[in-house]
Write an enzyme that holds these catalytic residues in place. Sequence first.
Site, mmCIF file in Angstrom:
data_model
loop_
_atom_site.group_PDB
_atom_site.id
_atom_site.type_symbol
_atom_site.label_atom_id
_atom_site.label_comp_id
_atom_site.label_asym_id
_atom_site.label_seq_id
_atom_site.Cartn_x
_atom_site.Cartn_y
_atom_site.Cartn_z
ATOM 1 N N LYS A 77 0.857 -1.251 0.036
ATOM 2 C CA LYS A 77 -0.089 0.247 -0.219
ATOM 3 C C LYS A 77 1.056 1.149 0.092
ATOM 4 O O LYS A 77 1.943 1.109 0.528
ATOM 5 C CB LYS A 77 -0.944 -0.047 1.311
ATOM 6 C CG LYS A 77 -0.243 0.271 2.565
ATOM 7 C CD LYS A 77 -0.291 1.556 2.995
ATOM 8 C CE LYS A 77 0.790 1.988 4.151
ATOM 9 N NZ LYS A 77 0.937 2.864 5.125
ATOM 10 N N ASP A 92 -2.767 -1.113 10.253
ATOM 11 C CA ASP A 92 -2.783 -1.033 8.803
ATOM 12 C C ASP A 92 -3.547 -2.345 8.275
ATOM 13 O O ASP A 92 -3.791 -2.392 7.083
ATOM 14 C CB ASP A 92 -1.350 -1.124 7.945
ATOM 15 C CG ASP A 92 -1.108 0.590 8.106
ATOM 16 O OD1 ASP A 92 -1.824 1.303 7.983
ATOM 17 O OD2 ASP A 92 0.021 0.696 7.929
HETATM 18 O O1 C5P Z 1 -0.827 -0.974 15.208
HETATM 19 P P1 C5P Z 1 0.595 -1.046 14.879
HETATM 20 O O2 C5P Z 1 1.110 -2.297 15.930
HETATM 21 O O3 C5P Z 1 0.931 -1.328 13.374
HETATM 22 O O4 C5P Z 1 1.080 0.278 15.391
HETATM 23 C C1 C5P Z 1 2.636 0.106 15.599
HETATM 24 C C2 C5P Z 1 2.756 1.609 16.423
HETATM 25 O O5 C5P Z 1 2.533 2.699 15.834
HETATM 26 C C3 C5P Z 1 1.944 1.629 17.691
HETATM 27 O O6 C5P Z 1 2.641 0.989 18.700
HETATM 28 C C4 C5P Z 1 1.974 3.250 18.045
HETATM 29 O O7 C5P Z 1 3.079 3.539 18.671
HETATM 30 C C5 C5P Z 1 1.931 3.683 16.629
HETATM 31 N N1 C5P Z 1 0.559 3.919 16.211
HETATM 32 C C6 C5P Z 1 -0.164 5.095 16.551
HETATM 33 N N2 C5P Z 1 -1.120 5.341 16.125
HETATM 34 C C7 C5P Z 1 -1.937 4.717 15.033
HETATM 35 C C8 C5P Z 1 -1.159 3.549 14.638
HETATM 36 C C9 C5P Z 1 0.210 3.189 15.087
HETATM 37 O O8 C5P Z 1 0.225 5.858 17.589
HETATM 38 N N3 C5P Z 1 -3.116 5.021 14.647
#
Ligand code: C5P
Length: 283
Positions: free
Chosen positions: A8, A135
């Site tokens: 993406k 994502d």
């Molecule tokens: O959800 P995911 O594990 O992919 O997110 C990785 C990191 O990115 C999270 O631990 C957070 O620090 C940050 N994040 C965030 N807000 C989001 C998505 C991700 O702060 N909407």
Amino acid sequence: MEVQAYAKLNLTLDVLGKREDGYHDLCMVMQSITLHDTLTLEQTPGAGLRVGTNLRFLPTGEKNLAAAAALRFWEALGREPEDLDIRIAKRIPVCAGMAGGSSDAAAVLRALNDQAGNPFTIQELAQVGAKVGSDVPYCVLGGTALAEGRGEVLTPLPPLPKCWVVACKPDFPISTPELFAQVDSVKLRRRPDTAGVLAALKAGDLEGVARRMYNVFEDVMSPRQYARVAEIKQTLIQKGALGANMSGSGPTAFGLFDSRERAEEARAALALTYRDTFLCQSV
Ligand code: C5P
């Protein structure tokens, strides 16, 4: 069973604010591209759940998002974990801002759902994916979509007019959690014109979309790192891109082209310096 997991790109990325759960509220226009990993799923009685890839440094167990997705799928169905061998031929660069790991997870969810006779709708499957990563819901849906909330509130959009895409990842790592932490302490000087991009998509206006692309993380990363991203964007524009942007938390930058020839020239120019340079199309 063989499935494709598409990369993406962020046509826009805006961070609206920090939430109580520690995540950030986002507003992003997302686009799938033909660059993809290929996953092969095979039932292997007695062998447990295993993931193997062509990249030795990637986790092979439950830390791999593809395995985490399988576990979440069976959990949502109320079933015990099954014996499954997941082989991933990785082409999407890792830690690039192109959701490679999330896309692999989404491909596993779609494959297992198909195999089980589609017990979940795509929207339900996307919500199972939200438990794997922010994502993943978008990757389950694919195409052109608006992602809001943590990334799990999805609205399908009119498709980006077919175009050529050159994506290029400079060779330095970016930590997504660190970038998100920094975004809280800087005043963003510029925001993407999301409404303008949505209107351009509705009008089928590729140039209108390309001109308005922006990612607030470009303003948050270190000036040294940004200089390298800016250099790639500049090459893309010089070679005829209608617009260029950084994807996700970077460091991949990409350009949109209405001419295959110009896109090929841009790819060739960038490939002299950057190994991870791809010519692909929107999906
Ligand atoms: O959800 P995911 O594990 O992919 O997110 C990785 C990191 O990115 C999270 O631990 C957070 O620090 C940050 N994040 C965030 N807000 C989001 C998505 C991700 O702060 N909407």
